[in-house]
Design a protein around this motif. Structure first.
Motif, short mmCIF file in Angstrom:
data_model
loop_
_atom_site.label_atom_id
_atom_site.label_comp_id
_atom_site.label_asym_id
_atom_site.label_seq_id
_atom_site.Cartn_x
_atom_site.Cartn_y
_atom_site.Cartn_z
N ARG A 70 -25.48 53.46 -91.29
CA ARG A 70 -25.32 53.16 -89.87
C ARG A 70 -24.85 54.42 -89.15
N THR A 71 -25.51 54.76 -88.06
CA THR A 71 -25.07 55.86 -87.20
C THR A 71 -24.62 55.25 -85.89
N THR A 72 -23.38 55.51 -85.47
CA THR A 72 -22.95 54.95 -84.19
C THR A 72 -23.40 55.87 -83.06
N HIS A 102 -27.78 47.74 -82.58
CA HIS A 102 -26.98 47.17 -81.49
C HIS A 102 -26.78 48.21 -80.41
N TRP A 148 -25.04 51.10 -82.39
CA TRP A 148 -25.36 51.77 -83.64
C TRP A 148 -26.81 51.50 -83.99
N ARG A 149 -27.30 52.31 -84.89
CA ARG A 149 -28.62 52.05 -85.44
C ARG A 149 -28.52 52.25 -86.94
N TRP A 150 -29.37 51.53 -87.67
CA TRP A 150 -29.43 51.64 -89.11
C TRP A 150 -30.66 52.46 -89.48
#
Lengths: 431, 431
Positions: free
Chosen positions: A391-393, A108, A120-122
């Motif tokens: 998840r890394t924001t 997102h 964020w990315r997974w």
């Protein structure tokens, strides 16, 4: 087996007792496990070989070189399995993979009116260790349920460990590892295997997370290495709750109760029904079915000690009872299973209608069979793709958006007594 | 502070030491905590009042009736806060809510060619307890970061507990509770508060999960009640890793390092740079900035004991070092922050570019500031909406689809020695 009736004056107390009954005897192996982990940390492969020789009753010919199961050994195991078993396992793997593909989460990213970009990315975990028990609890289906979601998540290194007591490994377990894309297999088990996965040895590189079921030693080791690596939930004995009305087939219900009870003497099988006739018929059907069941001793003990048949006035009354039990497996065999399911908040997995025995979900349905036990469905989910990702924001401010948001951050930093926080914003705004 | 250089022959060992340095002294309070939990389980509200009088230095006038903070008290606290603080907090709450709304997961349902319906639904936890520390660690921003995602998830009962040492509560913490939709607030803290949330007393109904930071007593209590309820991660001391090139502003970098260091003497702030000049300039800037920082004693100790400046040849060399550190916070101030961020696998949160100080994310950015510490970003994510929801899988077979899938399930059940499983399928197919 206890028979409860919701209209009985003692019902609330009786039900509360059912909720809090301790089904597991906690084996106190923690001190021994502490020692084994320290041994593997200090001694590496040599310690791993030592413990394995001792616990798995292996001789001097078991060396560091024996730890890894070779590609050739795996190919031979696959070739040794009956074709119909490989076929069934392949069907299961495909259906599990298809189901879990839909769980891959989306990244997102959004830029707001101020110019702040946030999202964020997974990413997949860099590596995962899968523990597989030896002996009778060595289930190929569990290999699929743990390894396939890891592969779907994109984990680039999936490691399996399984003990080989007296040198024996279940060929179908190796076939399942092969089918589900496991990258490395080691013939080592117990706390020593968990220690090797967490801290690494020369032969086994460490992993980021350890998943999979195990005995008291494995569970204690997983608890101890948590923090050094991630772990999945610690699974307790299996459970089923069946909600069924007077139209349900008592022999089918009995078969489902016993499919759960045969797992373990500490398993729990419960029927809630609004029909006195069904309650009576199921009780009789269980007794009949037990007489021919190969694992009847286990199933009988489970049913005797932890089984229950609960009479309710109607299924609205069953909903809060279900939520309090928060069963691992919930079967609904009533006139409107969907409608009743929609009212339930807490369950690990729901099986709708009389043609969905829980066992179909253990193998080939597609959903995961690793599910929250011991009422933990109140706060946790079954295993899935998200367990193998994180998840890394992301946050990015422009000079203008920092100017817009900065004063509020400075204000809050100062209100919390964190002047350094405030200054790291203020210095960029010449404030 | 250590200075490392990736071209030095001892670099790998030095870096490994940085990775494994223990920053926390584990206070052994586990036995005392066990006693307190048992006390609350046995004694309920009376025990809770007893412990609270003792630990929070309160008198005989603190009774069961004092436990709950009333609506009127919360309204008075809100009214007592300066308007600019309420405004800043409101902006933060709105931005956090907006960010987390995008995390609400979708349900899934699919019927395949065989007629099997499979999917899942997400439901909010039935109740959540939020622990808020007292004294100087009582941060209104943390209330928002924990409570807002719970509200967004749809948790119908959010309970906050916070100690009131000598009767004092931080009014801005109560304002944050009010703004973020907390339903009940109790003035109780420590292991006794955790016990009350897990097991319930007459005044405080039990919750399904406990989240929020706390001291060693709270952490030990959370570990102990895990299973009875869910818990969030146990947070360690805060960390920042900054990747910056020679164009970065050394005073800004120094401010960001100290914003982290001022949290705690056990906090860790690290700079990785390809520029010898920046390394030197930041070191000097940190010393200058320290002299005027109110929390300089704390920040100085953190920087001295755990700070590091690492010289690398180029940022490609920094990527694997970053992944091994798996920092809670990662700031990237290089020519192409996005490009570098894309190469990193392990970080709790990434802050892109020179106008995104980490502190903006602590308060008003939108993303959560509760993030994995102590290298656990290798396997876990920051707090989010999913932590307050759980997934229930759904499976429904028709008679025809059971006929199609049944034989494979029967095969696998038998291959695992679980005849009862096989029979629960076979009986429905007259097999």
């Amino acid at each position: 087996m206890v028979r409860l009736d919701s209209s009985a004056p003692t019902f609330q107390d009786d039900f509360a007792r059912l909720l809090t009954v301790k089904r597991e005897i906690a084996e106190d192996v923690d001190e021994a496990v502490r020692g084994i982990i320290a041994g593997v940390v200090a001694g590496g492969d040599a310690a791993l070989v030592d413990y394995t020789r001792r616990f798995d009753r292996l001789g001097e010919d078991f060396t560091e070189g024996s730890l890894r199961v070779t590609e050739a050994e795996i190919a031979a195991a696959v070739a040794a399995c009956p074709a119909d078993q490989i076929e069934a396992l392949t069907l299961a793997a495909e259906r599990i993979e298809h189901f879990h593909r839909a769980q891959v989460p989306a990244d997102h990213r959004e830029t707001d009116a101020l110019g702040v970009t946030a999202g964020w990315r997974w990413t997949a975990l860099e590596s995962v260790g899968l523990y597989v028990p030896g002996g009778t609890a060595s289930y190929p289906s569990s290999v699929l349920m743990n390894a396939v979601p890891a592969r779907v998540a994109g984990v680039p290194r999936i490691v399996m460990v399984a003990p080989a007591p007296e040198g024996r490994m279940n060929p179908l377990v190796l076939a399942a590892a092969h089918l589900s894309g496991v990258h490395e297999v080691y013939r080592v088990g117990g706390a020593q295997a968990v220690a090797a996965l967490a801290y690494g040895t020369r032969t086994i590189a460490p992993v980021a997370k350890i998943v999979g079921p195990g005995n008291a030693w494995v569970a204690a080791a997983k608890r101890r290495v948590f923090g050094q690596v991630g772990i999945d939930m610690i699974a307790g004995p299996s459970e089923v709750l069946i909600l069924a009305d007077g139209h349900a087939n008592p022999d089918w219900i009995a078969a489902d109760l016993l499919a759960q009870a045969e797992h373990d003497t500490a398993a729990q099988a419960i029927l809630i029904t609004d029909s006195a006739d069904l309650a009576e018929a199921v009780e009789a059907a269980v007794e009949r079915a037990l007489t021919t069941l190969p694992r009847q001793e286990i199933a009988r003990a489970s049913w005797r000690d932890y089984g229950a048949i609960i009479r309710v006035r109607d299924f609205d009354e069953a909903v809060p009872l279900t939520d309090r039990l928060a069963p691992e497996h919930l079967e609904i065999e009533t006139a409107d299973p969907e409608g009743l399911a929609a009212k339930v908040r807490n369950a690990g997995a729901i099986f709708l209608g009389s043609h969905t025995p829980e066992a179909i979900g253990d193998y080939v349905g597609g959903p995961n069979h690793v599910l929250p036990t011991a009422r933990s469905a109140r706060f946790s989910s079954g295993l899935g793709v998200l367990d193998f990702m994180k998840r890394t924001t992301i946050l990015a401010c422009t000079p203008e958006s920092l100017r817009a948001l900065g004063p509020a951050a400075i204000n809050l930093g100062r209100s919390e007594g964190l002047e350094g926080h405030a200054r790291s914003v203020a210095i960029r705004l010449n404030l």
